[in-house]
Design a protein around this motif. Sequence first.
Motif, short mmCIF file in Angstrom:
data_model
loop_
_atom_site.label_atom_id
_atom_site.label_comp_id
_atom_site.label_asym_id
_atom_site.label_seq_id
_atom_site.Cartn_x
_atom_site.Cartn_y
_atom_site.Cartn_z
N ILE A 83 0.86 -1.20 0.00
CA ILE A 83 0.00 0.00 0.00
C ILE A 83 0.89 1.24 0.00
O ILE A 83 1.79 1.38 0.82
CB ILE A 83 -0.91 0.04 1.25
CG1 ILE A 83 -1.75 -1.24 1.33
CG2 ILE A 83 -1.83 1.26 1.19
CD1 ILE A 83 -2.58 -1.34 2.60
N MET A 84 0.62 2.13 -0.95
CA MET A 84 1.31 3.41 -0.99
C MET A 84 0.27 4.49 -0.70
O MET A 84 -0.78 4.54 -1.35
CB MET A 84 1.95 3.66 -2.35
CG MET A 84 3.17 2.79 -2.63
SD MET A 84 2.77 1.09 -3.08
CE MET A 84 2.21 1.29 -4.74
N ALA A 85 0.58 5.34 0.27
CA ALA A 85 -0.38 6.37 0.65
C ALA A 85 0.20 7.74 0.38
O ALA A 85 1.41 7.94 0.45
CB ALA A 85 -0.70 6.24 2.14
N GLY A 86 -0.65 8.69 0.05
CA GLY A 86 -0.11 10.01 -0.17
C GLY A 86 -1.14 11.07 -0.44
O GLY A 86 -2.34 10.80 -0.51
N PHE A 87 -0.62 12.27 -0.58
CA PHE A 87 -1.43 13.41 -0.97
C PHE A 87 -0.58 14.27 -1.89
O PHE A 87 0.58 14.53 -1.59
CB PHE A 87 -1.86 14.22 0.27
CG PHE A 87 -2.84 15.31 -0.05
CD1 PHE A 87 -4.18 15.00 -0.28
CD2 PHE A 87 -2.42 16.62 -0.16
CE1 PHE A 87 -5.08 16.00 -0.60
CE2 PHE A 87 -3.33 17.63 -0.48
CZ PHE A 87 -4.66 17.31 -0.70
N GLY A 132 0.00 3.60 11.10
CA GLY A 132 -0.85 2.43 11.27
C GLY A 132 -0.33 1.24 10.49
O GLY A 132 -0.27 0.11 11.01
N MET A 133 0.05 1.49 9.26
CA MET A 133 0.50 0.39 8.42
C MET A 133 1.84 -0.17 8.89
O MET A 133 2.01 -1.38 9.04
CB MET A 133 0.62 0.88 6.98
CG MET A 133 1.03 -0.19 6.03
SD MET A 133 1.27 0.48 4.39
CE MET A 133 2.21 -0.84 3.68
N ALA A 134 2.78 0.73 9.16
CA ALA A 134 4.11 0.27 9.55
C ALA A 134 4.08 -0.41 10.91
O ALA A 134 4.78 -1.39 11.15
CB ALA A 134 5.08 1.45 9.57
N GLY A 135 3.27 0.12 11.81
CA GLY A 135 3.20 -0.45 13.14
C GLY A 135 2.52 -1.80 13.16
O GLY A 135 2.82 -2.64 14.00
N SER A 136 1.62 -2.03 12.21
CA SER A 136 0.90 -3.30 12.21
C SER A 136 1.72 -4.43 11.62
O SER A 136 1.43 -5.59 11.84
CB SER A 136 -0.42 -3.16 11.46
OG SER A 136 -0.18 -2.88 10.10
N CYS A 137 2.73 -4.09 10.84
CA CYS A 137 3.56 -5.14 10.29
C CYS A 137 4.93 -4.59 9.91
O CYS A 137 5.08 -3.90 8.91
CB CYS A 137 2.92 -5.78 9.06
SG CYS A 137 3.85 -7.21 8.50
N ARG A 138 5.90 -4.90 10.72
CA ARG A 138 7.24 -4.34 10.49
C ARG A 138 7.97 -5.00 9.33
O ARG A 138 9.06 -4.59 8.98
CB ARG A 138 8.08 -4.48 11.76
CG ARG A 138 7.70 -3.53 12.86
CD ARG A 138 8.61 -3.79 14.05
NE ARG A 138 8.30 -2.93 15.17
CZ ARG A 138 9.07 -1.88 15.50
NH1 ARG A 138 10.11 -1.56 14.78
NH2 ARG A 138 8.76 -1.16 16.56
N GLU A 139 7.40 -6.04 8.77
CA GLU A 139 8.02 -6.68 7.61
C GLU A 139 7.73 -5.89 6.33
O GLU A 139 8.35 -6.11 5.31
CB GLU A 139 7.48 -8.10 7.43
CG GLU A 139 7.81 -9.04 8.57
CD GLU A 139 9.20 -9.63 8.43
OE1 GLU A 139 9.87 -9.35 7.42
OE2 GLU A 139 9.62 -10.36 9.34
N LEU A 140 6.73 -5.02 6.39
CA LEU A 140 6.31 -4.29 5.20
C LEU A 140 6.89 -2.89 5.19
O LEU A 140 7.19 -2.32 6.24
CB LEU A 140 4.78 -4.22 5.13
CG LEU A 140 4.07 -5.58 5.14
CD1 LEU A 140 2.57 -5.37 5.07
CD2 LEU A 140 4.55 -6.44 3.97
#
Lengths: 438, 323
Positions: free
Chosen positions: A54-58, A100-108
């Motif tokens: 997932i790539m997030a941005g503005f 949220g994303m990084a904290g939920s899975c440190r492999e990603l």
Amino acid sequence: MQIVGTYGARYENAIDLSALRGAHQPQYAARTEIAVDGNTAAAIPFLQWWRAPIMAGFPITPSTKWLEHLAAVVGAGKCGKAKRVKLLEAEHAAADYLVGMAGSCRELIAGTATSSVGLDHMTETVRSLGASGLGNVMIVNVCRATANYPLCIEGDPSDHFAHRDDGFIQVMCRGKQQIYDTILQLPAVGMNPRVLTPTMPGFFGIKDSHRSGKLVVEPDEAVNSFLDEALASTEPTPPGLLDGDTSMGSCVTSAYFQGFKVGQKARLQAALDVIPRVAGLFEKRFGRRGIELFEQFAMEDAEVALVCLGPDAGTAVQQLPRMRDELKARVGLIVLRVLTPFPSVALARALRKVNAVGVVQHAYHHGRGHIALDLADALAESGRLLPTESFFCGLGGADVSPSTWREMARLTVSCAMRGKPSRRWHLLHEGHELSEEN
Amino acid sequence: MTSRAQALKERLARGDSIDLRGYGKAGGGLMLAVQAFAAALAKVPELDVQDWPLFSSARKGATVCAYLRVARGKVEQSSAVSEPDVAVLMNEAAAEDADFAEGTKDALYVVNTWHSPEMAAGRYRLGGTVVTIAGDDLGRKYLNRPLANVAVLAALVRTTGLVEPVAARASLESRLVKRRLPRRIVDANLAMFDTSLEQMRVGQFPPAGHPRKPFTGYGRLPAGAQSALRTSVHNRTSGYGRPGVKVEFADPLSKCNGCSLCVVQCPEGIIQFDADPARGTLVHGARFADFCKVCRECVTACPLDLFKELVASTRPEGHPVEA
């Protein structure tokens, strides 16, 4: 007293990473040479990593194309169902999403790109991220002036320097290949268990983000196996899924706060040891130089040195022979790459034989400049006082002409002969002094 | 191969770079033309090429600039192109803001104009090889719009000789497809490219100096000066008009009735007027060159049709679209 385990609670296999890896659709099957701009070069690794679903941005100029390129490729179905691009309502939300994303899975790898006031808008979260231990977060900063009075959308790194104490590993790039290669390597640095610090690769807006040229792209298989190897070779192994100490917003007393800062400083400094190892592995794999703490040109016999960063350094490289010839002085050049942690010891060693240094800076500063201060500190730490001329040029992304570089070299040679700088600082354009007497 | 193309090749062989600078109006396709040219050059294994734009927060119609530098071996120099070997003028209206030939003496000039090379060389004081192509007309014919970028690309390809037309054509197609244009538009552009390869006119002229203007500083810029710069022609964020058209105010018989509708409607506040005791708000012009973006509010509002939208440059009488 050990109050928690090294990484806190672990929840193995909560996310099926093998399924995610298996769903990855390679973008490049073989080494390929393409012609792209800097923003695209920065986006391609996120399409190649299976670890970046997932790539997030503005969007914000000049980083917008990073997001547009990802959205176009993913939207065209070229990544199957393995990737998504999230357009959020603002940069603050994008930074929160990374947490949220990084904290939920440190492999990603959780990444975004932004610029200038976009990075400023992330400040609250970015400062927490810097201390969070989430080394799998990457914010690509496309440098643009952030002192927006008046507004200027061209590139200078004042945004990068405004955020240099946020806790990220900041690495400056110039040119498409360096942008691409640096981004490929940085997760291996940030996710290293000794480091666990988020990363912020940077490159200049317009001058690099919008400059097109050749780029060698490595095959996805090699890109991913490089990162796997770099992470697998670390000791201890990196923390796994859903890590227990990545909650944000917890409140502690000052005693514990200080304790956390001890660890944060140690992890950031460890990057100076880890970067050369990752770079060595990268060079062995791909045959190109990995991340250097700084680049050196004609420094072997240099008696004066210019220290700079960013794309304008290319003009300096090209002008070095003429500088040496016209000034009858051995001028060398150092191009900074790693800004935080500042490579003080290595830099002082590289400058040990020169008689004066000219520090070339593109970001507004109230005094002699961010780099001038860091460099002075590095030299003082090494027990040396070196006459230093402070230069500002290219503010707001203005052109830095060959004549400006030659004038900076001339002033630095004069500084060496005089044993002290001629002014507190210079502000130059087209070889002319702009600043009033100071 | 022309002598100019031969000279450029020799320059590359010596290890020097070939520097290109183009001026145009935002939305006029300058970036696409230079990017397509660069992408074609990038396919040549022994060449390194960099291309980049210079623009600001301006909208469509502002004067913009594009740079390209190509060399054998690595292109290290990253500074702006100040002494171009190839100077491009995509839109003659841009020449009102900047000397597109500044820093040249004996160069290759590619100009989108209806004029002959002789007329273009005279108008812009050009020395060297002057190539003109009626790109706006070709654009109208193939794309139903005065878009000259494909014609200028064809002229660049043909006259520099740095890349084969077939390679440039493929590069152009790739760029257009990437922009998700409908196939019929892509094909129309390619047909325009093919035709344009044979449409340019070339003239040779004695060298003429276009020395670089020395930088003389910014003068005093107090914080409040940015408001004035917002509407200054010297600041590239102005010049907002659509390419190819402009608005003019003409009232030789002093017919303005002082209704002030144009003053009220103009979103940029650039209508110039005096208070007239008899008629009210007497309009005598507008600062079109500073900030007009050709929104046509004044044209629509004026009950006496004193504002008119016109083609930005005048085509010489009787000049054919195609040779």
